[in-house]
Design an enzyme around this catalytic site. Structure first.
Site, short mmCIF file in Angstrom:
data_model
loop_
_atom_site.label_atom_id
_atom_site.label_comp_id
_atom_site.label_asym_id
_atom_site.label_seq_id
_atom_site.Cartn_x
_atom_site.Cartn_y
_atom_site.Cartn_z
N LYS A 146 22.20 -35.06 28.75
CA LYS A 146 22.35 -33.72 28.19
C LYS A 146 23.81 -33.33 27.97
O LYS A 146 24.09 -32.33 27.33
CB LYS A 146 21.64 -32.69 29.07
CG LYS A 146 20.15 -32.90 29.20
CD LYS A 146 19.34 -32.89 27.91
CE LYS A 146 19.44 -31.67 27.07
NZ LYS A 146 18.25 -31.51 26.15
N1 PMP Z 1 15.46 -36.47 31.36
C1 PMP Z 1 16.05 -35.48 32.02
C2 PMP Z 1 16.34 -35.67 33.48
C3 PMP Z 1 16.40 -34.29 31.37
O1 PMP Z 1 16.99 -33.30 32.04
C4 PMP Z 1 16.08 -34.16 29.99
C5 PMP Z 1 16.42 -32.89 29.27
N2 PMP Z 1 15.62 -31.79 29.56
C6 PMP Z 1 15.42 -35.21 29.34
C7 PMP Z 1 15.15 -36.36 30.05
C8 PMP Z 1 14.93 -35.10 27.92
O2 PMP Z 1 15.90 -35.04 26.94
P1 PMP Z 1 15.67 -34.23 25.60
O3 PMP Z 1 15.85 -32.76 25.94
O4 PMP Z 1 16.74 -34.72 24.69
O5 PMP Z 1 14.31 -34.48 25.09
#
Ligand code: PMP
Length: 341
Positions: free
Chosen positions: A54
């Site tokens: 992120k």
């Molecule tokens: N894994 C974790 C630990 C996250 O915090 C996030 C983001 N919420 C994601 C995966 C997923 O990423 P995205 O928001 O780009 O779908």
């Protein structure tokens, strides 16, 4: 087929923390790959300076506000988050001179609240509630942003600067690191920014690269991709992934297929990865690897599948890596080798 475009994310000393985001290694998982007869590669997003995938979205969103003239020195960034986006925004904000106000539901790993407090973010913890309830962290962040003079609301779900950051950096890096030789990309979605941005970059290079959603139980996206209907079944302890509605970032994702992974498999994989590959990752990364491994079996031997190692295990030591928590949640790892796959 064009040459894979070189990475466009720069690592510049002059850019400080922000310049150190991205250009993460693509790590081979040799034991897993040998067991499957397919190459599984993990993009090591836990090596970003704020510790997660992120950081890329945080940089992309903040820079987009700067370019549009909406964020000026001394400004305030507000966001509702499971934690990692808040951590990225707090650190980007500190480096660039912005205050951050972060709203989190109260059911996430305690480590993430502690980090945000240490970083000096103004942290609001609200009771976990469904999105349809106005008390949900997402709505609370919007209300705080509206009531705070000079504040911007990052809105990682609907703000496609999130997806664009991955289309501009993560996707091209994967193409460059594999020489364009990959057959599938597998990733879970929280906002969908990663799978949409990377998926778009990969599809622009070669439409034949399969883009596959990995979904936890309790999320409605598996059903959406496979049947066109939003429907959720079961539950999961996985943090930061899974969603029950279609948001702008996910809507832009060219997804070919989806598979579901349960918490027991996630936990087994997390512990297998640290024990056998030396990779200490969070639950979403473990779910991604399990899904990538299962999906690879549908592809010919020798195929290459890339996935995302979203964040590190340190953030979940009191849960995923804590014996008492594992017992309470009935997910104590017990599999021999990879029999859980
Ligand atoms: N894994 C974790 C630990 C996250 O915090 C996030 C983001 N919420 C994601 C995966 C997923 O990423 P995205 O928001 O780009 O779908």
């Amino acid at each position: 087929m064009a040459n894979p475009s070189p990475s466009t994310s720069s690592t510049s000393a002059a850019d400080g923390f922000v310049g150190a985001i991205g250009n993460t290694p693509l790590i081979g998982l040799p034991k897993l790959s040998a067991a499957l007869g397919r190459r599984i590669l993990g993009k090591a997003e836990f090596l970003n300076p704020g510790g997660s995938v992120k950081d890329r979205a945080a940089r992309g969103i903040v820079e987009d506000f700067e370019v549009r003239g909406l964020l000026k020195p001394g400004g305030v960034v507000v966001e509702g988050t499971a934690g990692n986006t808040g951590i990225g925004l707090a650190l980007v904000g500190n480096a660039r001179g912005y205050r951050t106000i972060i709203v989190m539901p109260d059911d996430q790993a305690p480590e993430k609240y502690g980090l945000l407090r240490t970083f000096g973010a103004e942290l609001h913890v609200v009771p976990a509630a469904p999105y349809t309830n106005q008390a949900n962290y997402y709505h609370e962040a919007r209300r705080i942003a509206e009531a705070t003079p000079g504040a911007v609301w990052a809105n990682q779900f609907e703000n496609t600067a999130n997806r664009d950051a991955h289309e501009r950096t993560t996707g091209p890096e994967i193409l460059s690191q594999t020489g364009g030789a990959l057959d599938a990309f597998v990733a879970a979605a929280g906002t969908g920014g990663t799978i949409a941005g990377v998926g778009r970059a990969l599809k622009a290079y070669a439409a034949s690269i399969r883009v596959v959603l990995a979904d936890p139980y309790g999320s409605a996206l598996f059903s959406y991709v496979t049947t066109g209907e939003l429907a959720a079944e079961g539950d999961s302890n996985a943090e930061g992934i899974g969603i029950k509605r279609i948001v702008a970032n996910f809507a832009g994702a060219p997804v070919d297929d989806a598979l579901r992974v349960d918490d027991r498999t996630l936990t087994e994989m997390a512990h297998w990865l640290v024990r056998e590959e030396g990779l200490f990752v969070g639950g979403s990364a473990a779910l991604n690897v399990a899904a990538a491994a299962r999906y690879s079996r549908t592809l010919p031997a020798g195929s290459t599948v890339v996935t995302i190692l979203c964040d590190g295990g340190e953030r979940y030591r009191s849960r995923l890596y804590d014996d008492a928590w594992l017992r309470e949640n009935d997910v104590v790892p017990q599999a021999k080798d990879l029999e859980f796959l």
